[in-house]
Design an enzyme around this catalytic site. Structure first.
Site, PDB file in Angstrom:
ATOM      1  N   ASP A  18      -1.871  -0.939  -4.370  1.00 52.52           N
ATOM      2  CA  ASP A  18      -2.454   0.354  -4.654  1.00 52.52           C
ATOM      3  C   ASP A  18      -1.269   1.312  -4.711  1.00 52.52           C
ATOM      4  OD1 ASP A  18      -3.557   2.848  -4.708  1.00 52.52           O
ATOM      5  OD2 ASP A  18      -4.651   2.673  -2.823  1.00 52.52           O
TER       6      ASP A  18
ATOM      7  N   HIS B   5     -12.358   1.448  -4.358  1.00 52.06           N
ATOM      8  CA  HIS B   5     -11.570   0.702  -5.337  1.00 52.06           C
ATOM      9  C   HIS B   5     -12.343  -0.547  -5.755  1.00 52.06           C
ATOM     10  CE1 HIS B   5      -7.440   2.541  -4.596  1.00 52.06           C
ATOM     11  NE2 HIS B   5      -8.131   3.001  -3.566  1.00 52.06           N
TER      12      HIS B   5
ATOM     13  N   TYR C 137       0.856  -1.183   0.000  1.00 54.52           N
ATOM     14  CA  TYR C 137       0.000   0.000   0.000  1.00 54.52           C
ATOM     15  C   TYR C 137       0.891   1.232   0.000  1.00 54.52           C
ATOM     16  CZ  TYR C 137      -3.553   3.366   1.526  1.00 54.52           C
ATOM     17  OH  TYR C 137      -4.409   4.454   1.618  1.00 54.52           O
TER      18      TYR C 137
END
EC number: 3.1.11.2
Length: 256
Positions: free
Chosen positions: A148, A245, A108
């Site tokens: 991400d 998302h 992340y």
């Protein structure tokens, strides 16, 4: 080999919206989660430990913030959740599962959208994690980095690219970082190997961004070149909305 990556924007919230019921039908080999926003003692319910999977959570020290997870059908040889530097460790931003020849990473990346301090933190992270990826690749391992990234690479990767050229996530130096990752470091954007369409994985909660598909492609599988020939399919799931998302799935003709 089927690998899913999904930023849940709060795994408990996604769970209430049916994420785990959907996941149980996907027959994934590895599931990479970002932004769990929970501590492990808040995830004791069996819902958060899918049947048939080895479960790993890496939490942020700050409650309700960041965090990653990984569910592995085949137990990995080893799992790494600490890189020895912050904010990767203190914010639970990294999990790596090592198999005989392949490593799968759930990452992340920090966002820089809240201001200059956040962007500086993101930029430092980019520099350190780049060197880490290069070292792993140099060791001869095949890698699938599911993340991400909080960066769009090309104009095709976000709907309103003209209006975002000065915004975090589409800044020139961030895009150049991906150029370097794909060029000098030799990594590959797996999705773009088989699909050149404008496909998005994140939509702002403001206005009608989701309904009008005004999105950004922030969620990537980044792989080593040795896995390119094994890519078989890629899909973004939008039939249900678990988060801001969408889950992103890729199938590879190889095994862990």
């Amino acid at each position: 080999m089927r690998i899913i990556t999904a930023n849940t924007n709060g795994i408990r919230s996604a769970g209430r919206k049916g994420f785990f019921e959907w996941l149980a039908k996907q027959d994934a080999d590895v599931v990479c989660i970002q932004e769990t926003k929970a501590q492990r003692d808040q995830l004791e319910d069996p819902l958060y430990h899918p049947e048939g999977y080895t479960t790993t959570y890496s939490d942020a020290i700050k409650k309700g913030y960041s965090g990653t997870a990984m569910y592995c059908k085949k137990p990995p040889n080893s799992v790494t959740t600490s890189l020895g530097w912050d904010p990767a460790d203190s914010e639970g931003r990294y999990i790596r599962a090592d198999y005989d020849k392949i490593s799968v990473i759930s990452l992340y990346m920090p966002s820089g959208s809240s201001g200059d301090e956040a962007q500086a933190k993101k930029d430092r992270f980019l520099g350190i994690i780049y060197d880490h990826f290069v070292e792993l690749k140099a060791a001869g391992r095949e890698l699938v980095i599911c993340a991400d990234w909080n960066i769009c690479h090309k104009e095709i990767d976000l709907k309103n690219w003209k209006g975002n050229k000065k915004n975090s996530g589409f800044l020139p130096h961030e895009r150049e970082w991906l150029d370097k990752l794909y060029g000098e470091a030799g990594f590959v954007d797996a999705f773009r190997e088989i699909n050149q369409d404008a496909v998005y994985t994140w939509w702002s909660n403001r206005g009608q961004a989701y309904a009008n598909d005004v999105g950004w492609r922030l969620d990537y599988h980044v792989i080593t070149p040795g896995l390119v020939d094994s890519i078989r399919s890629a899909s973004v799931y939008k039939d249900e909305k678990f988060s801001d998302h969408a889950p992103f799935t890729m199938d590879y003709d190889c095994s862990l």
